[in-house]
Design an enzyme around this catalytic site. Sequence first.
Site, PDB file in Angstrom:
ATOM      1  N   GLU A   1      42.935  36.361  42.245  1.00  0.00           N
ATOM      2  CA  GLU A   1      41.983  37.025  41.355  1.00  0.00           C
ATOM      3  C   GLU A   1      42.266  36.743  39.885  1.00  0.00           C
ATOM      4  O   GLU A   1      41.342  36.591  39.090  1.00  0.00           O
ATOM      5  CB  GLU A   1      41.996  38.547  41.561  1.00  0.00           C
ATOM      6  CG  GLU A   1      41.039  39.190  40.569  1.00  0.00           C
ATOM      7  CD  GLU A   1      40.871  40.684  40.705  1.00  0.00           C
ATOM      8  OE1 GLU A   1      41.681  41.330  41.376  1.00  0.00           O
ATOM      9  OE2 GLU A   1      39.908  41.178  40.106  1.00  0.00           O
TER      10      GLU A   1
ATOM     11  N   ASP B   1      44.951  39.124  46.109  1.00  0.00           N
ATOM     12  CA  ASP B   1      44.627  40.149  45.114  1.00  0.00           C
ATOM     13  C   ASP B   1      45.960  40.811  44.764  1.00  0.00           C
ATOM     14  O   ASP B   1      46.500  41.602  45.530  1.00  0.00           O
ATOM     15  CB  ASP B   1      43.625  41.177  45.669  1.00  0.00           C
ATOM     16  CG  ASP B   1      42.993  41.989  44.540  1.00  0.00           C
ATOM     17  OD1 ASP B   1      43.627  42.093  43.470  1.00  0.00           O
ATOM     18  OD2 ASP B   1      41.891  42.519  44.734  1.00  0.00           O
TER      19      ASP B   1
ATOM     20  N   ILE C   1      47.038  43.048  42.610  1.00  0.00           N
ATOM     21  CA  ILE C   1      46.940  44.513  42.682  1.00  0.00           C
ATOM     22  C   ILE C   1      45.470  44.830  42.943  1.00  0.00           C
ATOM     23  O   ILE C   1      44.622  44.595  42.084  1.00  0.00           O
ATOM     24  CB  ILE C   1      47.386  45.230  41.390  1.00  0.00           C
ATOM     25  CG1 ILE C   1      48.817  44.841  41.007  1.00  0.00           C
ATOM     26  CG2 ILE C   1      47.276  46.755  41.578  1.00  0.00           C
ATOM     27  CD1 ILE C   1      49.332  45.505  39.728  1.00  0.00           C
ATOM     28  N   ASP C   2      45.183  45.308  44.127  1.00  0.00           N
ATOM     29  CA  ASP C   2      43.819  45.758  44.409  1.00  0.00           C
ATOM     30  C   ASP C   2      43.809  47.266  44.170  1.00  0.00           C
ATOM     31  O   ASP C   2      44.552  48.006  44.830  1.00  0.00           O
ATOM     32  CB  ASP C   2      43.418  45.430  45.850  1.00  0.00           C
ATOM     33  CG  ASP C   2      41.988  45.881  46.115  1.00  0.00           C
ATOM     34  OD1 ASP C   2      41.115  45.588  45.283  1.00  0.00           O
ATOM     35  OD2 ASP C   2      41.758  46.554  47.138  1.00  0.00           O
TER      36      ASP C   2
ATOM     37  N   THR D   1      43.549  48.383  40.591  1.00  0.00           N
ATOM     38  CA  THR D   1      44.286  48.439  39.320  1.00  0.00           C
ATOM     39  C   THR D   1      44.068  49.760  38.583  1.00  0.00           C
ATOM     40  O   THR D   1      44.998  50.289  37.967  1.00  0.00           O
ATOM     41  CB  THR D   1      43.868  47.250  38.427  1.00  0.00           C
ATOM     42  OG1 THR D   1      44.298  46.059  39.082  1.00  0.00           O
ATOM     43  CG2 THR D   1      44.503  47.307  37.058  1.00  0.00           C
TER      44      THR D   1
ATOM     45  N   ASP E   1      39.168  40.757  47.559  1.00  0.00           N
ATOM     46  CA  ASP E   1      39.118  42.186  47.895  1.00  0.00           C
ATOM     47  C   ASP E   1      39.079  42.378  49.411  1.00  0.00           C
ATOM     48  O   ASP E   1      39.512  43.406  49.929  1.00  0.00           O
ATOM     49  CB  ASP E   1      37.839  42.846  47.332  1.00  0.00           C
ATOM     50  CG  ASP E   1      37.724  42.752  45.824  1.00  0.00           C
ATOM     51  OD1 ASP E   1      38.708  43.081  45.146  1.00  0.00           O
ATOM     52  OD2 ASP E   1      36.644  42.358  45.328  1.00  0.00           O
TER      53      ASP E   1
HETATM   54  C1  IPD Z   1      38.486  46.806  42.825  1.00  0.00           C
HETATM   55  C2  IPD Z   1      38.926  47.843  43.827  1.00  0.00           C
HETATM   56  C3  IPD Z   1      37.910  48.959  43.892  1.00  0.00           C
HETATM   57  C4  IPD Z   1      36.546  48.432  44.255  1.00  0.00           C
HETATM   58  C5  IPD Z   1      36.130  47.391  43.251  1.00  0.00           C
HETATM   59  C6  IPD Z   1      37.153  46.249  43.202  1.00  0.00           C
HETATM   60  P1  IPD Z   1      40.498  45.572  41.529  1.00  0.00           P
HETATM   61  O1  IPD Z   1      39.434  45.743  42.763  1.00  0.00           O
HETATM   62  O2  IPD Z   1      39.051  47.279  45.118  1.00  0.00           O
HETATM   63  O3  IPD Z   1      38.281  49.932  44.836  1.00  0.00           O
HETATM   64  O4  IPD Z   1      35.633  49.493  44.269  1.00  0.00           O
HETATM   65  O5  IPD Z   1      34.877  46.874  43.628  1.00  0.00           O
HETATM   66  O6  IPD Z   1      36.755  45.300  42.261  1.00  0.00           O
HETATM   67  O7  IPD Z   1      39.708  45.188  40.335  1.00  0.00           O
HETATM   68  O8  IPD Z   1      41.202  46.872  41.372  1.00  0.00           O
HETATM   69  O9  IPD Z   1      41.349  44.454  42.052  1.00  0.00           O
HETATM   70 CA    CA Z   2      40.335  43.858  44.042  1.00  0.00          CA
HETATM   71 CA    CA Z   3      42.983  43.060  41.470  1.00  0.00          CA
END
Ligand code: IPD
Ligand code: CA
Ligand code: CA
Length: 262
Positions: A71, A87, A89-90, A92, A214
């Site tokens: 990402e 990813d 950190i999913d 963030t 994701d």
């Molecule tokens: C997000 C998270 C969030 C989701 C967003 C994503 P990120 O990823 O997964 O829960 O609702 O659509 O973009 O930006 O924290 O890696």
């Molecule tokens: Ca994510």
């Molecule tokens: Ca992320």
Amino acid sequence: MTTDPNQLLHLALRIVDELVPTLVSARNAGGLAVHTKTSGTDMVTEMDRWCEERIIEMILSDRPTDGFLGEEGGRREGTSPVVWIIDPIDGTTNYLYDVPGYSVSIAAEIHGEVTVGVVADPVRREVHSAIRGRGASRNGMPIRCSNKADPATALVGTGFGYQPERRVEQARVLTGVIGRVRDIRRMGGAALDLCAVAGGRLDAYYESGLNPWDIAAGGLIALEAGARVTDLDGQPSWTDTVVCAAAPLHDSFRQLLVTAHS
Ligand code: IPD
Ligand code: CA
Ligand code: CA
């Protein structure tokens, strides 16, 4: 270079084992440097970047010919059949605010098919993993999704993107869903929401505007735990809109979503 899924899984597990303690201690130390990306709400911390760099370094030191898609910008085609989807950190926003619900998500595609997935949850100290065709597990114990069939009693997770117009549309769709299900959770991140369906902590999860990083690892884990993971048309496509639900629930829940989108 081997494409044995067991070895890919072993590498991904070794990586998350090494990174998670640093991620947690950096969070607890506070004072993280934060920048924004696609909108004022789309944040990236120094730890997102550090984590992705470290994941790629560890992959390349073992497997120098693999490709990857991360990402935070780590992209390379590679010459082996393996592509890593990362990813770092999913979730963030959760990470930054010390709210549970963030993870490190690493998947490996072999010849274009997601075959290995690992999602590590530092707060609950849980590591979810799956190999295609061999089931899913949490901390080494097999997991299965719920056997819910009726949307009216389904606990449903969803999430919201970072673009204001998209969020307004997502809120509109949500108004068509919330009166027809047991309740809604917005926990995040997407990878852990998919793992929540895998382990029966949610009956279904949907979201639009997602990216491959994701979905890849969590989607495989949900699939291997018995869930169905499709797009809004019911096709097994893992980009943009994801509809993930316990198998007996999937069709009726997807129909409900189609109506809510119209
Ligand atoms: C997000 C998270 C969030 C989701 C967003 C994503 P990120 O990823 O997964 O829960 O609702 O659509 O973009 O930006 O924290 O890696
Ligand atoms: Ca994510
Ligand atoms: Ca992320």
